[in-house]
Enzyme design. Structure first.
Site, PDB file in Angstrom:
ATOM      1  N   HIS A   1      48.783  42.042  61.332  1.00 44.06           N
ATOM      2  CA  HIS A   1      50.006  42.592  61.939  1.00 44.06           C
ATOM      3  C   HIS A   1      49.977  42.106  63.383  1.00 44.06           C
ATOM      4  CE1 HIS A   1      53.053  45.246  63.515  1.00 44.06           C
ATOM      5  NE2 HIS A   1      52.179  45.881  64.271  1.00 44.06           N
TER       6      HIS A   1
ATOM      7  N   ASP B   1      56.422  44.664  59.253  1.00 44.31           N
ATOM      8  CA  ASP B   1      56.828  43.260  59.432  1.00 44.31           C
ATOM      9  C   ASP B   1      57.596  42.764  58.198  1.00 44.31           C
ATOM     10  OD1 ASP B   1      54.483  42.396  61.771  1.00 44.31           O
ATOM     11  OD2 ASP B   1      54.127  44.071  60.443  1.00 44.31           O
TER      12      ASP B   1
ATOM     13  N   ARG C   1      60.992  44.102  58.517  1.00 49.89           N
ATOM     14  CA  ARG C   1      61.767  43.333  59.509  1.00 49.89           C
ATOM     15  C   ARG C   1      62.236  42.006  58.912  1.00 49.89           C
ATOM     16  NH1 ARG C   1      57.382  44.634  64.311  1.00 49.89           N
ATOM     17  NH2 ARG C   1      58.522  46.347  65.274  1.00 49.89           N
TER      18      ARG C   1
ATOM     19  N   ARG D   1      48.160  42.562  70.909  1.00 46.07           N
ATOM     20  CA  ARG D   1      47.659  43.689  70.127  1.00 46.07           C
ATOM     21  C   ARG D   1      46.137  43.648  70.076  1.00 46.07           C
ATOM     22  NH1 ARG D   1      52.322  42.437  66.973  1.00 46.07           N
ATOM     23  NH2 ARG D   1      53.776  44.169  66.973  1.00 46.07           N
TER      24      ARG D   1
HETATM   25  P1  NAD Z   1      51.626  57.059  73.002  1.00 45.44           P
HETATM   26  O1  NAD Z   1      50.887  56.660  74.227  1.00 45.44           O
HETATM   27  O2  NAD Z   1      53.006  57.587  73.102  1.00 45.44           O
HETATM   28  O3  NAD Z   1      50.778  58.131  72.194  1.00 45.44           O
HETATM   29  C1  NAD Z   1      49.419  58.054  72.018  1.00 45.44           C
HETATM   30  C2  NAD Z   1      48.933  59.482  71.846  1.00 45.44           C
HETATM   31  O4  NAD Z   1      47.550  59.427  71.486  1.00 45.44           O
HETATM   32  C3  NAD Z   1      49.028  60.295  73.153  1.00 45.44           C
HETATM   33  O5  NAD Z   1      49.729  61.496  72.898  1.00 45.44           O
HETATM   34  C4  NAD Z   1      47.571  60.548  73.523  1.00 45.44           C
HETATM   35  O6  NAD Z   1      47.355  61.785  74.179  1.00 45.44           O
HETATM   36  C5  NAD Z   1      46.912  60.508  72.149  1.00 45.44           C
HETATM   37  N1  NAD Z   1      45.478  60.264  72.181  1.00 45.44           N
HETATM   38  C6  NAD Z   1      44.796  59.355  72.921  1.00 45.44           C
HETATM   39  N2  NAD Z   1      43.488  59.434  72.635  1.00 45.44           N
HETATM   40  C7  NAD Z   1      43.342  60.380  71.692  1.00 45.44           C
HETATM   41  C8  NAD Z   1      42.235  60.902  70.983  1.00 45.44           C
HETATM   42  N3  NAD Z   1      41.002  60.464  71.208  1.00 45.44           N
HETATM   43  N4  NAD Z   1      42.453  61.876  70.086  1.00 45.44           N
HETATM   44  C9  NAD Z   1      43.695  62.353  69.857  1.00 45.44           C
HETATM   45  N5  NAD Z   1      44.789  61.895  70.496  1.00 45.44           N
HETATM   46  C10 NAD Z   1      44.609  60.919  71.398  1.00 45.44           C
HETATM   47  O7  NAD Z   1      51.587  55.755  72.056  1.00 45.44           O
HETATM   48  P2  NAD Z   1      52.523  55.463  70.815  1.00 45.44           P
HETATM   49  O8  NAD Z   1      53.718  54.700  71.256  1.00 45.44           O
HETATM   50  O9  NAD Z   1      52.704  56.698  70.013  1.00 45.44           O
HETATM   51  O10 NAD Z   1      51.610  54.446  70.001  1.00 45.44           O
HETATM   52  C11 NAD Z   1      50.421  54.908  69.393  1.00 45.44           C
HETATM   53  C12 NAD Z   1      49.685  53.728  68.758  1.00 45.44           C
HETATM   54  O11 NAD Z   1      50.471  53.211  67.701  1.00 45.44           O
HETATM   55  C13 NAD Z   1      49.458  52.558  69.728  1.00 45.44           C
HETATM   56  O12 NAD Z   1      48.183  51.999  69.518  1.00 45.44           O
HETATM   57  C14 NAD Z   1      50.529  51.584  69.332  1.00 45.44           C
HETATM   58  O13 NAD Z   1      50.207  50.255  69.666  1.00 45.44           O
HETATM   59  C15 NAD Z   1      50.557  51.801  67.852  1.00 45.44           C
HETATM   60  N6  NAD Z   1      51.734  51.275  67.182  1.00 45.44           N
HETATM   61  C16 NAD Z   1      51.525  50.661  66.026  1.00 45.44           C
HETATM   62  C17 NAD Z   1      52.570  50.075  65.350  1.00 45.44           C
HETATM   63  C18 NAD Z   1      52.288  49.370  64.055  1.00 45.44           C
HETATM   64  O14 NAD Z   1      53.144  48.654  63.534  1.00 45.44           O
HETATM   65  N7  NAD Z   1      51.098  49.532  63.492  1.00 45.44           N
HETATM   66  C19 NAD Z   1      53.865  50.166  65.863  1.00 45.44           C
HETATM   67  C20 NAD Z   1      54.065  50.852  67.045  1.00 45.44           C
HETATM   68  C21 NAD Z   1      52.974  51.413  67.713  1.00 45.44           C
END
Ligand code: NAD
Length: 314
Positions: free
Chosen positions: A177, A150, A153, A90
């Site tokens: 996280h 977490d 979970r 991460r």
């Molecule tokens: P994804 O690739 O499906 O979606 C990301 C989206 O962001 C895309 O639609 C993309 O076009 C958009 N994007 C990129 N740059 C942008 C910008 N400057 N402005 C606006 N939109 C923009 O990814 P995802 O699976 O939806 O995951 C998104 C984020 O969430 C990732 O960083 C992932 O690691 C994180 N995540 C966090 C947790 C958590 O527990 N915090 C859990 C799962 C995923």
């Protein structure tokens, strides 16, 4: 009209953003969801798909918008940016996604200083700090989803092991996280009894393998990614839980990530500790009575996050 006119902006409509919109549709708390994505067609497609289910939920508007929509938003949820790639941690994402968060925050502050901002993009603790510091936003209004997922979970795995309602298992994962997170076993309990010492569910001694359970919690994200390439449901429900705590002014204790200012003798990082969350955002961070080893591990987690922040010049 009462305060059912809650407006939520979701920036990033990938797996996490769109699933969050879907779960929020069912909360009956929100009257307007605005979707923003650098890929406007993606946002449009999600809005169309979600709107086709609006007749099955409480009346609400879901539409594509832009940053000017932030001006009267109650909550802005940031899920923009790529997810973790195979072999990446991460924290490897920090460089890539900190630029996205900086630019996003610069757009947001053109229109509001009032909205509460929830960050889900990873690495969430690093980015929660970047969000506050890049534009000097009120730190109590910027909430990382942190270890809310977490902790859920953790409680799920324990409830599964003991065959007891998840809601009756109380425990927290704190710190980052990610890989350096910490399970607070000394405060993990069922019916007030510490689960790793005098578990009320076991007749003699409890055979709970605390290390194994902790590793399953810590590595859960990687295990899901290995199998399906994304994780979206757990994080979206965790985000919805935070939104509910805010909009209903619940004063709920949640392990959200926020910028620390001397709590646990830690500062200049954002990480998760049990925190009271209400309509104002972060209301109070709870000062838990941690055991020495837990405190040492929390300090290590904080040092690790500070190291990443140093390396991206924050
Ligand atoms: P994804 O690739 O499906 O979606 C990301 C989206 O962001 C895309 O639609 C993309 O076009 C958009 N994007 C990129 N740059 C942008 C910008 N400057 N402005 C606006 N939109 C923009 O990814 P995802 O699976 O939806 O995951 C998104 C984020 O969430 C990732 O960083 C992932 O690691 C994180 N995540 C966090 C947790 C958590 O527990 N915090 C859990 C799962 C995923």
């Amino acid at each position: 009209m009462n305060k059912q006119t809650n407006k939520v902006i979701i920036i990033g409509t990938g797996f996490v953003g769109s699933t969050t919109a879907f779960t929020l549709m069912h909360s009956s708390l929100i009257s307007e969801i605005v979707l923003i994505d650098i890929n406007k067609e993606k946002a449009e497609g999600e809005a169309m798909d979600l709107n086709h289910g609006v007749s099955f939920v409480k009346p609400m508007e879901i539409r594509v918008g832009d940053y000017s929509d932030c001006k009267d938003a109650d909550i802005i949820i940031i899920t923009a940016g790529p997810s973790i790639q195979p072999g990446e941690t991460r924290l490897d994402l920090a460089n890539k996604n900190s630029k996205i968060i900086e630019n996003t925050m610069k757009e947001i502050v053109k229109y509001t200083e009032d909205a509460l901002i929830i960050i889900a993009t990873n690495p969430v603790d690093v980015l929660t700090y970047v969000a506050v510091k890049s534009v000097n936003y009120d730190k109590n209004k910027v909430i990382g989803t942190g270890t809310v997922l977490d902790s859920s979970r953790f409680r799920y795995l324990l409830s599964n092991k003991f065959n007891i309602d998840t809601r009756n298992v109380h425990g927290y994962i704190i710190g980052e996280h990610g890989d350096s997170e910490v399970a607070v076993w000394s405060l993990t309990n069922v019916a007030g009894s510490r689960i790793d010492k005098s578990c009320p569910l076991c007749i003699n001694s409890c055979d709970i393998n605390t290390q194994k359970i902790f590793e399953q919690v810590r590595d859960a994200g990687y295990e899901i990614l290995k199998r399906k390439g994304v994780t979206q449901y757990g994080i979206s429900l965790a985000t919805r839980r935070i939104v509910e705590a805010i909009l209903r002014n619940e004063n709920s204790v949640l392990t959200v990530s926020s910028v620390l200012n001397g709590e646990y003798s830690l500062s200049d990082v954002a990480l998760s500790i049990p925190t009271i969350v209400n309509r104002h955002g972060v209301s109070k961070k709870l000062d838990l009575n941690l055991e020495d080893e837990e405190m040492n591990n929390l300090k290590k987690s904080s040092d690790k996050l500070r190291g990443i922040l140093d390396s991206i010049n924050y």
